[in-house]
Design a protein around this motif. Sequence first.
Motif, short mmCIF file in Angstrom:
data_model
loop_
_atom_site.label_atom_id
_atom_site.label_comp_id
_atom_site.label_asym_id
_atom_site.label_seq_id
_atom_site.Cartn_x
_atom_site.Cartn_y
_atom_site.Cartn_z
N TYR A 72 -21.98 13.95 13.00
CA TYR A 72 -20.72 13.48 13.60
C TYR A 72 -21.04 12.69 14.86
CZ TYR A 72 -16.84 14.11 16.96
OH TYR A 72 -15.89 13.93 17.93
N CYS A 73 -20.27 11.63 15.07
CA CYS A 73 -20.22 10.98 16.37
C CYS A 73 -18.74 10.77 16.72
CB CYS A 73 -21.00 9.66 16.39
SG CYS A 73 -20.47 8.42 15.19
N SER A 125 -22.79 15.92 20.71
CA SER A 125 -22.90 14.81 19.76
C SER A 125 -23.26 13.51 20.47
CB SER A 125 -21.58 14.63 19.01
OG SER A 125 -21.29 15.78 18.25
N PRO A 126 -24.08 12.67 19.83
CA PRO A 126 -24.42 11.37 20.42
C PRO A 126 -23.24 10.41 20.34
CG PRO A 126 -25.31 11.52 18.21
CD PRO A 126 -24.70 12.86 18.51
N LEU A 127 -23.26 9.39 21.17
CA LEU A 127 -22.22 8.36 21.12
C LEU A 127 -22.19 7.67 19.76
CD1 LEU A 127 -22.30 6.35 24.48
CD2 LEU A 127 -20.37 7.60 23.50
N TYR A 128 -23.35 7.49 19.19
CA TYR A 128 -23.49 6.86 17.88
C TYR A 128 -24.75 7.44 17.24
CZ TYR A 128 -26.60 4.04 20.77
OH TYR A 128 -27.58 3.65 21.65
N LEU A 129 -24.88 7.26 15.95
CA LEU A 129 -26.00 7.85 15.22
C LEU A 129 -26.94 6.77 14.72
CD1 LEU A 129 -23.72 10.26 13.22
CD2 LEU A 129 -25.58 11.05 14.71
N ALA A 139 -21.38 4.04 14.18
CA ALA A 139 -20.70 4.03 15.47
C ALA A 139 -19.21 3.87 15.23
CB ALA A 139 -21.21 2.87 16.34
N HIS A 140 -18.40 4.65 15.91
CA HIS A 140 -16.97 4.71 15.59
C HIS A 140 -16.31 3.34 15.50
CE1 HIS A 140 -12.83 5.85 15.37
NE2 HIS A 140 -12.57 5.22 16.50
N ASP A 151 -26.98 4.00 26.32
CA ASP A 151 -25.78 4.85 26.41
C ASP A 151 -25.04 4.67 27.73
OD1 ASP A 151 -27.53 6.06 28.13
OD2 ASP A 151 -27.41 8.05 27.21
N LYS A 156 -20.52 2.95 25.85
CA LYS A 156 -19.52 3.95 25.48
C LYS A 156 -18.17 3.30 25.20
CE LYS A 156 -17.34 8.24 27.06
NZ LYS A 156 -17.28 9.27 28.12
#
Length: 250
Positions: A72-73, A125-129, A139-140, A151, A156
């Motif tokens: 999850y991110c 959780s990381p900001l993105y994977l 990334a969302h 980061d 962000k």
Amino acid sequence: MLLYDIIGDIHGCYEEMHDLLQKLGYTIKNGGLSHPENRKPVFLGDLTDRGPQSVPVMEDVTKWVEDDLALYCPGNHCNKLYRYFLGRNVVINNGLETTVSELNNLSNREFKQISTAFKKLYESSPLYLVLDEQRLVVAHAGIRPDYIGKDSKKVKTFVLYGDITGEKHPDGRPIRRDWAKNYDFDNFIVYGHTPVKEPRKVGNTVNIDTGSVFGNQLTAMKWPEKTFISVPSKQPFVEEKFNPIGDTLV
């Protein structure tokens, strides 16, 4: 070989999430999650808000991630819910009100359990994977190529909200640059955040937020196959939430 199923914005669509996982071949039993090919789901943020069952989505995903059964991110709605759980002064709108309504129906003990588990999920959780030896980035709302591996605050903001200009359309929607057309990527970028009726592929990027909460469908992209699996939404369809580049309210 690492096998992933990246799942677009769920937004409280609990039944659709389960339908999609089962269509992908997962078995959900006693709170666990398994796949005969040892695949792993990857949730790209915005688990909650707007949809009918945000709390059950949170419960499932937090447990699966904690048990190393999923990745999850966070998304912008996750960030806002996290700040709400911290007691920050957030405006309860843009869908958060539906999650808060569910939370208000919980006992104090249940609320504390959910709050503690989600805060732990968010903080760990990381900001993105960055996955599969950097071949895949999830990334969302997307990411610029020069931001991968960083980061900072700028990173962000981009990952949570997209390439926003700071300006707004007359109806209040944020003005975003179509970043997917503006950059070349060596990695393959999978993101969501802005609803599109079908997965939108541009170069080495794909938007898989197909607007389940707005009545369209919930979509996963299988990796490394780069194929798509979708299930229909059970929510009312809202046409105005979709346009060619998925520019909608955050």
